[in-house]
Design a protein around this motif. Sequence first.
Motif, mmCIF file in Angstrom:
data_model
loop_
_atom_site.group_PDB
_atom_site.id
_atom_site.type_symbol
_atom_site.label_atom_id
_atom_site.label_comp_id
_atom_site.label_asym_id
_atom_site.label_seq_id
_atom_site.Cartn_x
_atom_site.Cartn_y
_atom_site.Cartn_z
ATOM 1 N N TRP A 44 0.818 -1.213 0.000
ATOM 2 C CA TRP A 44 0.000 0.000 0.000
ATOM 3 C C TRP A 44 0.854 1.266 0.000
ATOM 4 O O TRP A 44 0.356 2.337 -0.349
ATOM 5 C CB TRP A 44 -0.949 -0.008 1.195
ATOM 6 N N ILE A 45 2.122 1.152 0.374
ATOM 7 C CA ILE A 45 3.033 2.290 0.270
ATOM 8 C C ILE A 45 3.609 2.384 -1.140
ATOM 9 O O ILE A 45 3.675 3.469 -1.726
ATOM 10 C CB ILE A 45 4.167 2.172 1.319
ATOM 11 N N ARG A 46 3.994 1.262 -1.701
ATOM 12 C CA ARG A 46 4.623 1.281 -3.013
ATOM 13 C C ARG A 46 3.634 1.643 -4.111
ATOM 14 O O ARG A 46 3.996 2.284 -5.092
ATOM 15 C CB ARG A 46 5.268 -0.075 -3.307
ATOM 16 N N MET A 47 2.354 1.222 -3.997
ATOM 17 C CA MET A 47 1.350 1.583 -4.986
ATOM 18 C C MET A 47 0.898 3.020 -4.724
ATOM 19 O O MET A 47 0.431 3.339 -3.631
ATOM 20 C CB MET A 47 0.142 0.649 -4.910
ATOM 21 N N PRO A 48 1.018 3.905 -5.704
ATOM 22 C CA PRO A 48 0.749 5.322 -5.439
ATOM 23 C C PRO A 48 -0.596 5.624 -4.797
ATOM 24 O O PRO A 48 -0.669 6.375 -3.833
ATOM 25 C CB PRO A 48 0.874 5.952 -6.839
ATOM 26 N N ALA A 93 0.270 12.455 -0.880
ATOM 27 C CA ALA A 93 -0.405 12.402 -2.174
ATOM 28 C C ALA A 93 0.553 12.636 -3.331
ATOM 29 O O ALA A 93 0.112 12.737 -4.477
ATOM 30 C CB ALA A 93 -1.549 13.415 -2.219
ATOM 31 N N MET A 94 1.864 12.766 -3.043
ATOM 32 C CA MET A 94 2.947 12.727 -4.036
ATOM 33 C C MET A 94 3.067 13.960 -4.922
ATOM 34 O O MET A 94 3.856 13.955 -5.881
ATOM 35 C CB MET A 94 2.826 11.483 -4.925
ATOM 36 N N GLY A 330 -2.321 3.391 -15.248
ATOM 37 C CA GLY A 330 -3.716 3.549 -14.881
ATOM 38 C C GLY A 330 -3.905 4.364 -13.617
ATOM 39 O O GLY A 330 -2.937 4.887 -13.040
ATOM 40 N N PRO A 331 -5.155 4.477 -13.129
ATOM 41 C CA PRO A 331 -5.458 5.327 -11.975
ATOM 42 C C PRO A 331 -4.686 4.964 -10.719
ATOM 43 O O PRO A 331 -4.379 5.835 -9.900
ATOM 44 C CB PRO A 331 -6.964 5.120 -11.773
ATOM 45 N N LEU A 332 -4.340 3.679 -10.534
ATOM 46 C CA LEU A 332 -3.652 3.270 -9.316
ATOM 47 C C LEU A 332 -2.191 3.717 -9.302
ATOM 48 O O LEU A 332 -1.544 3.671 -8.260
ATOM 49 C CB LEU A 332 -3.727 1.754 -9.131
ATOM 50 N N SER A 333 -1.681 4.163 -10.441
ATOM 51 C CA SER A 333 -0.282 4.582 -10.540
ATOM 52 C C SER A 333 -0.113 6.082 -10.360
ATOM 53 O O SER A 333 0.996 6.600 -10.524
ATOM 54 C CB SER A 333 0.289 4.184 -11.905
ATOM 55 N N MET A 334 -1.194 6.781 -9.993
ATOM 56 C CA MET A 334 -1.167 8.232 -9.958
ATOM 57 C C MET A 334 -1.676 8.774 -8.624
ATOM 58 O O MET A 334 -2.173 8.032 -7.782
ATOM 59 C CB MET A 334 -2.023 8.796 -11.102
ATOM 60 N N SER A 335 -1.557 10.082 -8.474
ATOM 61 C CA SER A 335 -2.215 10.791 -7.381
ATOM 62 C C SER A 335 -3.615 11.183 -7.826
ATOM 63 O O SER A 335 -3.886 11.283 -9.025
ATOM 64 C CB SER A 335 -1.415 12.041 -7.017
ATOM 65 N N LEU A 336 -4.482 11.418 -6.861
ATOM 66 C CA LEU A 336 -5.801 11.933 -7.201
ATOM 67 C C LEU A 336 -5.818 13.446 -7.306
ATOM 68 O O LEU A 336 -6.774 14.035 -7.805
ATOM 69 C CB LEU A 336 -6.826 11.464 -6.168
ATOM 70 N N ASN A 337 -4.764 14.113 -6.821
ATOM 71 C CA ASN A 337 -4.628 15.558 -7.012
ATOM 72 C C ASN A 337 -3.950 15.788 -8.359
ATOM 73 O O ASN A 337 -2.742 15.991 -8.437
ATOM 74 C CB ASN A 337 -3.803 16.168 -5.879
#
Length: 536
Positions: A44-48, A93-94, A330-337
């Motif tokens: 859960w840390i490694r997946m953005p 949030a990176m 895909g969406p799991l590789s990104m921030s939501l901001n």
Amino acid sequence: MTIEWDYIVVGAGSAGSAVAARLSESGHHRVLLLEAGPSDRNFWIRMPIGYGRTFYEPRVNWMYETEPVEGFAGRISYWPRGKVLGGSSSINAMVYSRGQKSDFDEWEAMGNPGWGWRDVLQTYRKLEDHDLGPSEWHGSGGPLHVTTIDRHAHSLSRLFIKAAQEAGLAFNPDLNGETIEGVGLYQITTRNGFRESAASAYLRKRRANLEIITNAQATRIIFEGKKAVGVAYQQRGTMHEARAQREVILSAGAIGSPHLLQLSGIGPAPLLKRHGIDVVSENDAVGRHLQDHLCYDFTYRSRAPSLNDVLRPWHGKLRVGLQYLLTRTGPLSMSLNQGGGYYRSHPLRTAPDIQLYFSPLTYEKAPPKTRALMSPDPFPGFCTSISPCKPKSAGHLEIRSSDWRAHPAIHPNYLSEPEDLATMVAGARFLRQLGDAPSFAQVIETELKPGKQAESAADFATDIRERAYSVFHPVGSCRMGPDPASAVVDPRLRVHGIEALRVIDASIFPTITSGNTNAPSIMVGEKGAELLLKEA
């Protein structure tokens, strides 16, 4: 058993990871890095997007709470902070945002030579491995990879940029370029689809002269007179001591560093005496000048599909999960901001004073104490947000007792300065204007919060006090400055009045920077290591 090192670094977070790596890379110095939390080898840390899971995970998160805040209508503010290798860079949030030129020129003007924009820009370039490649504004080949999301952002994020232009803001293709002003897509700290924390950036290469001890909570600094000579720490129920021949460096963050100083006898004398702690050095600034950024949202139900439609249904979760596992995209590789930028709330402002965020997702109906990024609302939605860049309000933190296990009492003092509330009200008015822009108006079905019933300045002020929240950027509690009466460390980050002790992390910020504070925190780690190595 006591082992001696050249340097002991307390805290393997955004700054501490950089400090330890740079001090050890020559091979000439023996460095001990103590981290209170565990390893960052965690899915859960490694997946953005996994920061939605770690937001309330006590194994890797200090999960601080403030005292009730008068400016928040008596509400308590939740402050997640990383307790893991990488610190808060492992659970944030990176968003990579360096601050603006005026932030650092202000630092230098306050009596901190070497901390102006011209100097810190070179430090930023040194630490970066930027997707945009080397230039006057960016570095290449540094330890920290910075990713652009232009090809992968959600279509609603592009619509946000168009609506913001319709509302009068300029497009900025590089929000870390010559200027931060304008709107665009944020750059994020990822590498090949994985989160790029400070730990993954700086501590990938293990060296024989760098020892990293996890689950090791520092309990006090050891002094001989007014010289720091070591650190006492607890690991798995056993107390240990480590000795430093050269220096002890605190990189425990804006909460951890002043907390440890006070527990060790450096701070306001009345506070220390009240808790039975011997005063090693009186310094009233320890724990003071605490600043943070606030955020305020408008949330919408959308006619156009959003990430809610992708991440809510089981088949959507399955599809993006497989996409991430097979391709790291895909969406799991990104921030939501994804979208955002900076603008001036008034034409007479000399620099941008409000930050914008856009997220193509909502989780208004998430259960309490969850940040359900993978279980968003059961309808398409998105949110826009404002965050004033340079709040005037400042708070403080202080120990509750001499027990190192007790979290400090945090008093953020939000909205105590009238100008801060006025700036947020101006930001709320802009968000309403943004929602009415043609590109947004055609896709917005309903303004869920604050709702169209909020119209006046008083309406917005009340709603801000009831709904605004921290964006988790605490800084300044061990402020840097030349005067020991008002600062904790000097411009070389040495603790005033103490030998062989420095603080190198976000707590030394003389004033809060514009925007997200993780990049400036890493920069402070880099620059602090440079200062140490020049004296070695």
